[in-house]
Design a protein around this motif. Structure first.
Motif: not given
Lengths: 156, 198
Positions: B49, B46, B131
């Motif tokens: 990303y 995360k 993602p």
């Protein structure tokens, strides 16, 4: 001193390595066919060939050209007889003319790599050369004409 | 004589075994150790990303064949085309304007000696990827330029990747430091490269 070859002639210039190639060409070598437009590689007026590629000389440091081959509009042909120059005259392409040496230098790379370009190829190649007079339709027609002349010449 | 042949055979086999462990790996033991941990992996991705979708990374990983420009990811003015090798076409090759280094001043071309987009046969699109989609794409050798985990880890220090943190005047930096990005990137990969659920 920085050594480079300009239009086939070996030249030595006393320039700061960070000086734009355009300054060297125009101010130190007196070749004023290449024009200053925007100074930030947005308009294409300063296009010259560096080892055959259409670089924007306003953002190209002279150090990048050291020991390399530079061709300006003055060296595109021996007698203003490059097929593009002949086609440009025939179609009466220029209006004010300021951008035209850059246009020709870009078009020359296009024709070298693609002797029979489509309208799309021409758009893809020429989109970095801006003409405030809007001579784009004549530029496109002249490139097609030069391609025909070039192919005709090659056949004979 | 028999003894000599036997010793030679043992030595030869031993050498083969040693060589087989060394092949394709310059430093013994340098291959990344994978300790699967899906929670840590997804958490790290995360972070990754947010960097990959920042303008400095995504602008050269467009969905189309024209690079993006600016912090708002608009299409590059004058619409330069990707070309087969990702280095542009005809009189519109990247290096015609993008120099080996950043050009000084606002709204001037940023530079790198190897400025290019991904090639036409492996476009490595970031723009528009969720993602999950991006994570799966990044570890697929057919979509990542045939990189294995080791090559992917090394890619964090690629010259063009690093240039995202040296973008030239007036351009926003990625949302974290390169060191923080690299740490998250390696964590994601070495915990199993798990993809988020969406």
């Amino acid at each position: 001193m920085i050594s480079l070859t300009v239009n086939g002639q070996p030249r030595e210039v006393a320039a700061d390595p960070n000086m734009p190639l355009l300054w060297v060409i125009r101010d130190l070598l007196g070749l004023t066919g290449t024009k200053f437009g925007c100074g930030v590689a947005q308009c294409g007026a300063c296009t010259v060939h560096l080892n055959g590629e259409a670089v924007r000389s306003c953002v190209t440091k002279v150090s990048r050209a050291a020991g390399q081959q530079v061709t300006t509009i003055e060296g595109l042909s021996t007698n203003n007889n490059h097929p593009l120059q002949l086609a440009w005259q025939e179609a009466d392409v220029p209006q004010c003319g300021y951008c035209q040496s850059g246009q020709l230098m870009s078009a020359a790379v296009l024709l070298r790599e693609n002797p029979n370009p489509t309208d799309q190829d021409i758009d893809d190649a020429m989109s970095g050369n801006i003409c405030r007079c809007g001579t784009y339709p004549r530029i496109r027609a002249a490139i097609h004409q030069a391609a025909k002349m070039h192919q005709g010449g090659a056949k004979s | 004589m028999k003894k000599l042949i036997f010793i030679s055979l043992v030595l030869f086999t031993g050498a083969l075994v040693v060589l087989s462990f060394k092949s394709g790996n310059d430093e013994p033991g340098s291959y990344p150790v994978i300790r699967k941990d899906s929670v840590a992996s997804v958490k790290a991705f995360k972070q990754v990303y947010t960097v990959l979708m920042s303008a400095r990374c995504m602008n050269c990983h467009p969905a189309g064949n024209v690079p993006l420009q600016g912090d708002d990811n608009h299409l590059h003015t004058m619409l330069p085309q990707r070309g087969i090798d990702g280095k542009g076409v005809y009189a519109m090759k990247c290096a015609n304007c993008h120099q080996p280094t950043n050009t000084p001043g606002l709204h001037t071309p940023p530079g790198n000696p190897n400025w290019h987009l991904p090639p036409a046969n492996i476009k490595m699109v970031f723009q528009g990827r969720t993602p999950r989609q991006l994570a799966k794409q990044l570890i697929d050798p057919n979509q990542n330029g045939h990189k294995d985990i080791k090559k992917l880890i090394e890619h964090a220090d690629d010259g063009l990747v690093l240039s995202g943190w040296n973008p030239g005047e007036g351009r926003k930096l990625p949302p974290m430091s390169h060191a923080a990005f690299k740490k998250a990137w390696i964590t994601w990969l070495t915990t199993g490269a798990f993809a988020p659920s969406k």
